[in-house]
Motif scaffolding. Sequence first.
Motif, PDB file in Angstrom:
ATOM      1  N   PHE A  58       0.850  -1.193   0.000  1.00 44.85           N
ATOM      2  CA  PHE A  58       0.000   0.000   0.000  1.00 44.85           C
ATOM      3  C   PHE A  58       0.885   1.242   0.000  1.00 44.85           C
ATOM      4  CE2 PHE A  58      -2.377  -3.411   1.808  1.00 44.85           C
ATOM      5  CZ  PHE A  58      -3.700  -3.221   1.448  1.00 44.85           C
ATOM      6  N   LEU A  59       0.583   2.157  -0.887  1.00 46.86           N
ATOM      7  CA  LEU A  59       1.325   3.407  -0.971  1.00 46.86           C
ATOM      8  C   LEU A  59       0.350   4.571  -0.901  1.00 46.86           C
ATOM      9  CD1 LEU A  59       4.141   4.436  -3.356  1.00 46.86           C
ATOM     10  CD2 LEU A  59       2.053   5.788  -3.297  1.00 46.86           C
ATOM     11  N   THR A  60       0.734   5.607  -0.173  1.00 43.74           N
ATOM     12  CA  THR A  60      -0.066   6.833  -0.102  1.00 43.74           C
ATOM     13  C   THR A  60       0.851   8.043  -0.228  1.00 43.74           C
ATOM     14  OG1 THR A  60      -1.813   5.883   1.274  1.00 43.74           O
ATOM     15  CG2 THR A  60      -1.580   8.262   1.311  1.00 43.74           C
ATOM     16  N   ALA A  61       0.522   8.911  -1.155  1.00 40.14           N
ATOM     17  CA  ALA A  61       1.169  10.217  -1.256  1.00 40.14           C
ATOM     18  C   ALA A  61       0.112  11.267  -0.940  1.00 40.14           C
ATOM     19  CB  ALA A  61       1.728  10.428  -2.661  1.00 40.14           C
ATOM     20  N   GLN A  77      -3.486   7.110  -3.792  1.00 37.69           N
ATOM     21  CA  GLN A  77      -3.248   5.813  -3.162  1.00 37.69           C
ATOM     22  C   GLN A  77      -3.055   4.734  -4.220  1.00 37.69           C
ATOM     23  OE1 GLN A  77      -6.879   6.407  -0.603  1.00 37.69           O
ATOM     24  NE2 GLN A  77      -5.589   5.366   0.890  1.00 37.69           N
ATOM     25  N   TYR A  78      -2.233   3.778  -3.884  1.00 32.68           N
ATOM     26  CA  TYR A  78      -1.928   2.677  -4.793  1.00 32.68           C
ATOM     27  C   TYR A  78      -1.825   1.398  -3.973  1.00 32.68           C
ATOM     28  CZ  TYR A  78       0.839  -0.062  -8.200  1.00 32.68           C
ATOM     29  OH  TYR A  78       1.308  -1.023  -9.062  1.00 32.68           O
ATOM     30  N   MET A  79      -2.545   0.364  -4.382  1.00 30.91           N
ATOM     31  CA  MET A  79      -2.510  -0.924  -3.696  1.00 30.91           C
ATOM     32  C   MET A  79      -2.372  -2.034  -4.723  1.00 30.91           C
ATOM     33  SD  MET A  79      -4.154  -3.927  -2.944  1.00 30.91           S
ATOM     34  CE  MET A  79      -5.817  -3.638  -3.483  1.00 30.91           C
ATOM     35  N   TYR A  80      -1.522  -3.020  -4.412  1.00 26.81           N
ATOM     36  CA  TYR A  80      -1.420  -4.177  -5.287  1.00 26.81           C
ATOM     37  C   TYR A  80      -0.920  -5.352  -4.473  1.00 26.81           C
ATOM     38  CZ  TYR A  80       3.562  -3.436  -5.155  1.00 26.81           C
ATOM     39  OH  TYR A  80       4.853  -3.281  -4.708  1.00 26.81           O
ATOM     40  N   GLY A  81      -1.050  -6.541  -5.028  1.00 28.51           N
ATOM     41  CA  GLY A  81      -0.569  -7.716  -4.334  1.00 28.51           C
ATOM     42  C   GLY A  81      -1.078  -8.992  -4.962  1.00 28.51           C
ATOM     43  N   CYS A  82      -0.857 -10.098  -4.260  1.00 29.38           N
ATOM     44  CA  CYS A  82      -1.240 -11.404  -4.778  1.00 29.38           C
ATOM     45  C   CYS A  82      -1.658 -12.324  -3.644  1.00 29.38           C
ATOM     46  CB  CYS A  82      -0.089 -12.033  -5.564  1.00 29.38           C
ATOM     47  SG  CYS A  82       1.452 -12.204  -4.609  1.00 29.38           S
ATOM     48  N   GLU A  83      -2.360 -13.387  -4.003  1.00 25.03           N
ATOM     49  CA  GLU A  83      -2.771 -14.434  -3.067  1.00 25.03           C
ATOM     50  C   GLU A  83      -2.357 -15.784  -3.621  1.00 25.03           C
ATOM     51  OE1 GLU A  83      -6.955 -13.980  -2.660  1.00 25.03           O
ATOM     52  OE2 GLU A  83      -6.798 -12.390  -1.146  1.00 25.03           O
ATOM     53  N   TRP A  84      -2.103 -16.724  -2.714  1.00 25.05           N
ATOM     54  CA  TRP A  84      -1.662 -18.066  -3.096  1.00 25.05           C
ATOM     55  C   TRP A  84      -2.299 -19.092  -2.169  1.00 25.05           C
ATOM     56  CZ3 TRP A  84       2.544 -20.465  -0.014  1.00 25.05           C
ATOM     57  CH2 TRP A  84       2.816 -21.785  -0.423  1.00 25.05           C
ATOM     58  N   ASP A  85      -2.996 -20.055  -2.758  1.00 20.99           N
ATOM     59  CA  ASP A  85      -3.586 -21.165  -2.020  1.00 20.99           C
ATOM     60  C   ASP A  85      -2.537 -22.265  -1.926  1.00 20.99           C
ATOM     61  OD1 ASP A  85      -4.946 -23.577  -1.328  1.00 20.99           O
ATOM     62  OD2 ASP A  85      -6.840 -22.704  -2.022  1.00 20.99           O
ATOM     63  N   ASP A  86      -2.048 -22.532  -0.707  1.00 23.66           N
ATOM     64  CA  ASP A  86      -0.924 -23.459  -0.563  1.00 23.66           C
ATOM     65  C   ASP A  86      -1.311 -24.923  -0.762  1.00 23.66           C
ATOM     66  OD1 ASP A  86      -2.219 -24.150   1.755  1.00 23.66           O
ATOM     67  OD2 ASP A  86      -0.620 -23.566   3.118  1.00 23.66           O
TER      68      ASP A  86
END
Length: 366
Positions: A26-29, A113-122
Amino acid sequence: MQLFLALCFLLGIPSGAPEIHSLKYFLTASTQVPNFPEYVEVGLVDEHQITHFDSNTQRFVLKQDWMNQVTEELSTYSERETQRNLATQQSFKGNIEIAKERFNQTGGLHLVQYMYGCEWDDETGEVNGYEQFGFDGEDFLIYDLKTETYIAPVQQAVPTKHNWDNDKALIAYTKNYLTTDCVDWLKKYVEFGRSSLMRKDLPSVSLLQKTPSSPLTCHATGFYPDRADLFWKKDEEELHEDVVKGEILPNHDGSFQMSVDLDLSGLKDEDWGRYSCVFHLAGGQEVSKRLDKRDIRTNWKTNDGGVNIGAVVGGVLGAIAVVVLAGFGFIIYKKTQPKGSRGTSKSDTSSSSGEEAMQSMLKTSS
């Protein structure tokens, strides 16, 4: 920003189901926000903060002890991330000015604002990714991984959508990062932090009441992680009226505590057995305590000669009073990628106006 908030407070999955892990940045300027840095970035693994950088300190900080294994494996990690944040900080100052022009605004308080990411089912190996941009608390642009296109919730974002959708190299990069590079780093982080990330401790649950006319407090302490809920229910229905829920607070040993009050003024004696306090931990584990007068700890002496256990309650409340509150203020951005930093710059040039929006949204990795 509803979508941002929803992603910030995911509570996990039912017990017995495969574990779904997540890596989010998460980024916020900001401009003219009192007592808050102009630029902040935070990384999270399974909702646990792992990194922090802000423009006030100009320092990249690891927030988990197990993250030191990353620097042991990649000695340039912290220095590289510091330099990347310094560059990104300048880039996002420009993004605010560009966004203000798009929305025909001038001075005042503003946020990008900028948000990114990933999910992984183990268990199944299934992966998912997400990327979102926002301006002044509203969604600006959202990446749809399934269609490999951007969604523009507001008219001002349409030129950006068209330009980025037509940038095939950018689209390919984004998809590869979210489904491959991000997931590779998520797996690495989970391996390094497994003992902490997988820790689940159930609390002790007590019923406390100051006087017969006071609300009844259900107090849960000693649980981990802090992704949990505590509530009153009647029969099988959760109660929302006559209930006051407290915040989750940290204990000195790293565990957490919370409480929820129930107004007993309208409760009939014959209905007591229908009420219970339920603690729910992320992952599905629960502790339930049925409402029973004999289990209430109080600081008054009962009319039937019961023992005054005010000292016990005083000790419990005293322990609560000395808790040091830990604030996790704002959540922010960062991308990770093995074997060195790689960045691309997103620029949006409108053929009709020449304006640029949300340019230089750096996609780097750590």
